[in-house]
Design a protein around this motif. Structure first.
Motif, PDB file in Angstrom:
ATOM      1  N   LEU A  70      36.230  28.917  39.376  1.00  0.00           N
ATOM      2  CA  LEU A  70      35.067  29.402  40.112  1.00  0.00           C
ATOM      3  C   LEU A  70      35.497  30.238  41.313  1.00  0.00           C
ATOM      4  CD1 LEU A  70      33.017  26.100  39.934  1.00  0.00           C
ATOM      5  CD2 LEU A  70      32.636  28.192  38.601  1.00  0.00           C
ATOM      6  N   LEU A  71      36.763  30.110  41.691  1.00  0.00           N
ATOM      7  CA  LEU A  71      37.349  30.918  42.767  1.00  0.00           C
ATOM      8  C   LEU A  71      38.591  31.608  42.257  1.00  0.00           C
ATOM      9  CD1 LEU A  71      37.444  28.633  45.957  1.00  0.00           C
ATOM     10  CD2 LEU A  71      35.759  30.367  45.350  1.00  0.00           C
ATOM     11  N   GLU A  72      38.839  32.789  42.785  1.00  0.00           N
ATOM     12  CA  GLU A  72      40.137  33.428  42.576  1.00  0.00           C
ATOM     13  C   GLU A  72      40.858  33.386  43.912  1.00  0.00           C
ATOM     14  OE1 GLU A  72      40.160  37.725  41.814  1.00  0.00           O
ATOM     15  OE2 GLU A  72      38.014  37.708  42.199  1.00  0.00           O
ATOM     16  N   THR A  73      42.162  33.379  43.859  1.00  0.00           N
ATOM     17  CA  THR A  73      42.964  33.281  45.068  1.00  0.00           C
ATOM     18  C   THR A  73      43.996  34.400  45.110  1.00  0.00           C
ATOM     19  OG1 THR A  73      44.614  31.832  44.054  1.00  0.00           O
ATOM     20  CG2 THR A  73      42.719  30.764  45.089  1.00  0.00           C
ATOM     21  N   ALA A  74      44.415  34.700  46.307  1.00  0.00           N
ATOM     22  CA  ALA A  74      45.463  35.700  46.520  1.00  0.00           C
ATOM     23  C   ALA A  74      46.149  35.374  47.838  1.00  0.00           C
ATOM     24  CB  ALA A  74      44.867  37.103  46.569  1.00  0.00           C
ATOM     25  N   TRP A  75      47.332  35.905  48.001  1.00  0.00           N
ATOM     26  CA  TRP A  75      48.030  35.774  49.274  1.00  0.00           C
ATOM     27  C   TRP A  75      47.754  37.020  50.102  1.00  0.00           C
ATOM     28  CZ3 TRP A  75      49.920  31.430  51.072  1.00  0.00           C
ATOM     29  CH2 TRP A  75      50.274  30.432  50.177  1.00  0.00           C
ATOM     30  N   GLU A  76      47.593  36.849  51.372  1.00  0.00           N
ATOM     31  CA  GLU A  76      47.401  37.954  52.310  1.00  0.00           C
ATOM     32  C   GLU A  76      48.588  38.904  52.183  1.00  0.00           C
ATOM     33  OE1 GLU A  76      46.139  37.975  56.940  1.00  0.00           O
ATOM     34  OE2 GLU A  76      47.798  36.655  56.409  1.00  0.00           O
ATOM     35  N   SER A  77      48.302  40.205  52.104  1.00  0.00           N
ATOM     36  CA  SER A  77      49.381  41.167  51.907  1.00  0.00           C
ATOM     37  C   SER A  77      49.847  41.826  53.204  1.00  0.00           C
ATOM     38  CB  SER A  77      48.951  42.246  50.915  1.00  0.00           C
ATOM     39  OG  SER A  77      47.806  42.909  51.392  1.00  0.00           O
ATOM     40  N   ASP A  78      48.975  42.033  54.144  1.00  0.00           N
ATOM     41  CA  ASP A  78      49.329  42.683  55.410  1.00  0.00           C
ATOM     42  C   ASP A  78      49.457  41.608  56.484  1.00  0.00           C
ATOM     43  OD1 ASP A  78      49.868  44.679  57.243  1.00  0.00           O
ATOM     44  OD2 ASP A  78      47.754  45.137  57.607  1.00  0.00           O
ATOM     45  N   VAL A  79      50.669  41.061  56.619  1.00  0.00           N
ATOM     46  CA  VAL A  79      50.893  39.922  57.509  1.00  0.00           C
ATOM     47  C   VAL A  79      51.560  40.390  58.794  1.00  0.00           C
ATOM     48  CG1 VAL A  79      52.012  37.671  57.685  1.00  0.00           C
ATOM     49  CG2 VAL A  79      51.208  38.500  55.471  1.00  0.00           C
ATOM     50  N   PRO A  80      50.972  40.052  59.954  1.00  0.00           N
ATOM     51  CA  PRO A  80      51.627  40.396  61.216  1.00  0.00           C
ATOM     52  C   PRO A  80      52.973  39.669  61.340  1.00  0.00           C
ATOM     53  CG  PRO A  80      49.355  39.682  61.582  1.00  0.00           C
ATOM     54  CD  PRO A  80      49.674  39.414  60.154  1.00  0.00           C
ATOM     55  N   ALA A  81      53.898  40.287  62.043  1.00  0.00           N
ATOM     56  CA  ALA A  81      55.221  39.689  62.238  1.00  0.00           C
ATOM     57  C   ALA A  81      55.077  38.336  62.922  1.00  0.00           C
ATOM     58  CB  ALA A  81      56.082  40.619  63.087  1.00  0.00           C
ATOM     59  N   GLY A  82      55.852  37.380  62.455  1.00  0.00           N
ATOM     60  CA  GLY A  82      55.870  36.066  63.070  1.00  0.00           C
ATOM     61  C   GLY A  82      54.819  35.095  62.547  1.00  0.00           C
ATOM     62  N   ARG A  83      53.997  35.524  61.611  1.00  0.00           N
ATOM     63  CA  ARG A  83      52.979  34.635  61.050  1.00  0.00           C
ATOM     64  C   ARG A  83      53.123  34.607  59.549  1.00  0.00           C
ATOM     65  NH1 ARG A  83      48.406  35.290  58.780  1.00  0.00           N
ATOM     66  NH2 ARG A  83      47.730  37.286  59.562  1.00  0.00           N
ATOM     67  N   PRO A  84      53.085  33.416  58.957  1.00  0.00           N
ATOM     68  CA  PRO A  84      53.196  33.352  57.494  1.00  0.00           C
ATOM     69  C   PRO A  84      51.934  33.901  56.828  1.00  0.00           C
ATOM     70  CG  PRO A  84      52.821  31.162  58.400  1.00  0.00           C
ATOM     71  CD  PRO A  84      52.982  32.097  59.565  1.00  0.00           C
ATOM     72  N   PRO A  85      52.041  34.345  55.584  1.00  0.00           N
ATOM     73  CA  PRO A  85      50.847  34.832  54.881  1.00  0.00           C
ATOM     74  C   PRO A  85      49.859  33.692  54.653  1.00  0.00           C
ATOM     75  CG  PRO A  85      52.733  34.762  53.398  1.00  0.00           C
ATOM     76  CD  PRO A  85      53.235  34.414  54.760  1.00  0.00           C
ATOM     77  N   ARG A  86      48.582  34.047  54.628  1.00  0.00           N
ATOM     78  CA  ARG A  86      47.526  33.059  54.399  1.00  0.00           C
ATOM     79  C   ARG A  86      46.961  33.227  52.995  1.00  0.00           C
ATOM     80  NH1 ARG A  86      43.994  34.008  59.801  1.00  0.00           N
ATOM     81  NH2 ARG A  86      44.333  36.156  59.178  1.00  0.00           N
ATOM     82  N   HIS A  87      46.460  32.132  52.482  1.00  0.00           N
ATOM     83  CA  HIS A  87      45.821  32.128  51.164  1.00  0.00           C
ATOM     84  C   HIS A  87      44.386  32.619  51.332  1.00  0.00           C
ATOM     85  CE1 HIS A  87      46.821  29.700  47.323  1.00  0.00           C
ATOM     86  NE2 HIS A  87      46.352  30.880  47.021  1.00  0.00           N
ATOM     87  N   LEU A  88      43.937  33.458  50.425  1.00  0.00           N
ATOM     88  CA  LEU A  88      42.588  34.017  50.459  1.00  0.00           C
ATOM     89  C   LEU A  88      41.800  33.532  49.253  1.00  0.00           C
ATOM     90  CD1 LEU A  88      43.804  37.642  51.153  1.00  0.00           C
ATOM     91  CD2 LEU A  88      42.713  36.150  52.821  1.00  0.00           C
ATOM     92  N   TYR A  89      40.489  33.447  49.419  1.00  0.00           N
ATOM     93  CA  TYR A  89      39.615  32.939  48.359  1.00  0.00           C
ATOM     94  C   TYR A  89      38.382  33.826  48.226  1.00  0.00           C
ATOM     95  CZ  TYR A  89      42.331  28.764  49.405  1.00  0.00           C
ATOM     96  OH  TYR A  89      43.350  27.896  49.622  1.00  0.00           O
ATOM     97  N   ARG A  90      37.879  33.964  46.994  1.00  0.00           N
ATOM     98  CA  ARG A  90      36.576  34.577  46.741  1.00  0.00           C
ATOM     99  C   ARG A  90      36.074  34.094  45.384  1.00  0.00           C
ATOM    100  NH1 ARG A  90      37.802  41.015  45.827  1.00  0.00           N
ATOM    101  NH2 ARG A  90      38.960  40.779  43.891  1.00  0.00           N
ATOM    102  N   LEU A  91      34.766  34.214  45.192  1.00  0.00           N
ATOM    103  CA  LEU A  91      34.147  33.732  43.967  1.00  0.00           C
ATOM    104  C   LEU A  91      34.498  34.606  42.775  1.00  0.00           C
ATOM    105  CD1 LEU A  91      30.559  32.922  45.283  1.00  0.00           C
ATOM    106  CD2 LEU A  91      32.349  31.284  44.712  1.00  0.00           C
ATOM    107  N   THR A  92      34.672  33.978  41.624  1.00  0.00           N
ATOM    108  CA  THR A  92      34.797  34.698  40.351  1.00  0.00           C
ATOM    109  C   THR A  92      33.383  34.962  39.838  1.00  0.00           C
ATOM    110  OG1 THR A  92      34.774  32.659  39.077  1.00  0.00           O
ATOM    111  CG2 THR A  92      36.943  33.477  39.769  1.00  0.00           C
ATOM    112  N   GLY A  93      33.266  35.600  38.694  1.00  0.00           N
ATOM    113  CA  GLY A  93      31.957  35.795  38.084  1.00  0.00           C
ATOM    114  C   GLY A  93      31.259  34.465  37.819  1.00  0.00           C
ATOM    115  N   ALA A  94      32.014  33.483  37.319  1.00  0.00           N
ATOM    116  CA  ALA A  94      31.442  32.154  37.078  1.00  0.00           C
ATOM    117  C   ALA A  94      31.038  31.490  38.386  1.00  0.00           C
ATOM    118  CB  ALA A  94      32.439  31.280  36.326  1.00  0.00           C
ATOM    119  N   GLY A  95      31.808  31.721  39.432  1.00  0.00           N
ATOM    120  CA  GLY A  95      31.473  31.179  40.751  1.00  0.00           C
ATOM    121  C   GLY A  95      30.201  31.793  41.306  1.00  0.00           C
TER     122      GLY A  95
END
Length: 113
Positions: free
Chosen positions: A54-79
């Motif tokens: 119901l959700l798709e996920t991705a990792w943040e691509s544009d990460v500021p220096a010194g901070r780890p990438p964050r996980h992103l979420y959004r609804l799929t068609g079923a969601g």
């Protein structure tokens, strides 16, 4: 879409919050703050929604220096279909209490997210 039991009030709040901007990627922490749901509840909800596709996920691509990438979420068609179904037949999620400095204040479950 696979049918499952009616989602909890918190899960419903998460789905409806994501449906407000269905194409936008959202961070779990942003959803926690906007909905007043603690991370210990939010992340299992996000994982279950992802497992049910119901959700798709991705990792943040544009990460500021010194901070780890964050996980992103959004609804799929079923969601999105689930969100439509919940919005059509669901009463508003129950309010949650959030501790502020001083006495507890009432905060609606999903408004403003």
């Amino acid at each position: 879409m696979t049918r499952f039991r009616r989602p909890s009030a918190q899960t419903t709040a998460v789905v409806l919050a994501l449906a407000e901007q269905p194409a936008a990627w959202r961070y779990g922490y942003e959803l926690c703050r906007g909905l007043g749901i603690k991370p210990g509840s939010m992340y299992p909800i996000l994982m279950r929604l992802t497992d049910r596709e119901l959700l798709e996920t991705a990792w943040e691509s544009d990460v500021p220096a010194g901070r780890p990438p964050r996980h992103l979420y959004r609804l799929t068609g079923a969601g999105r279909a689930l969100a439509t179904e919940l919005a059509a037949g669901a009463p508003a999620p129950e309010p949650t209490t959030e501790r502020a400095s001083g006495p507890a204040r009432l905060k609606t479950g999903w408004q403003g997210a």
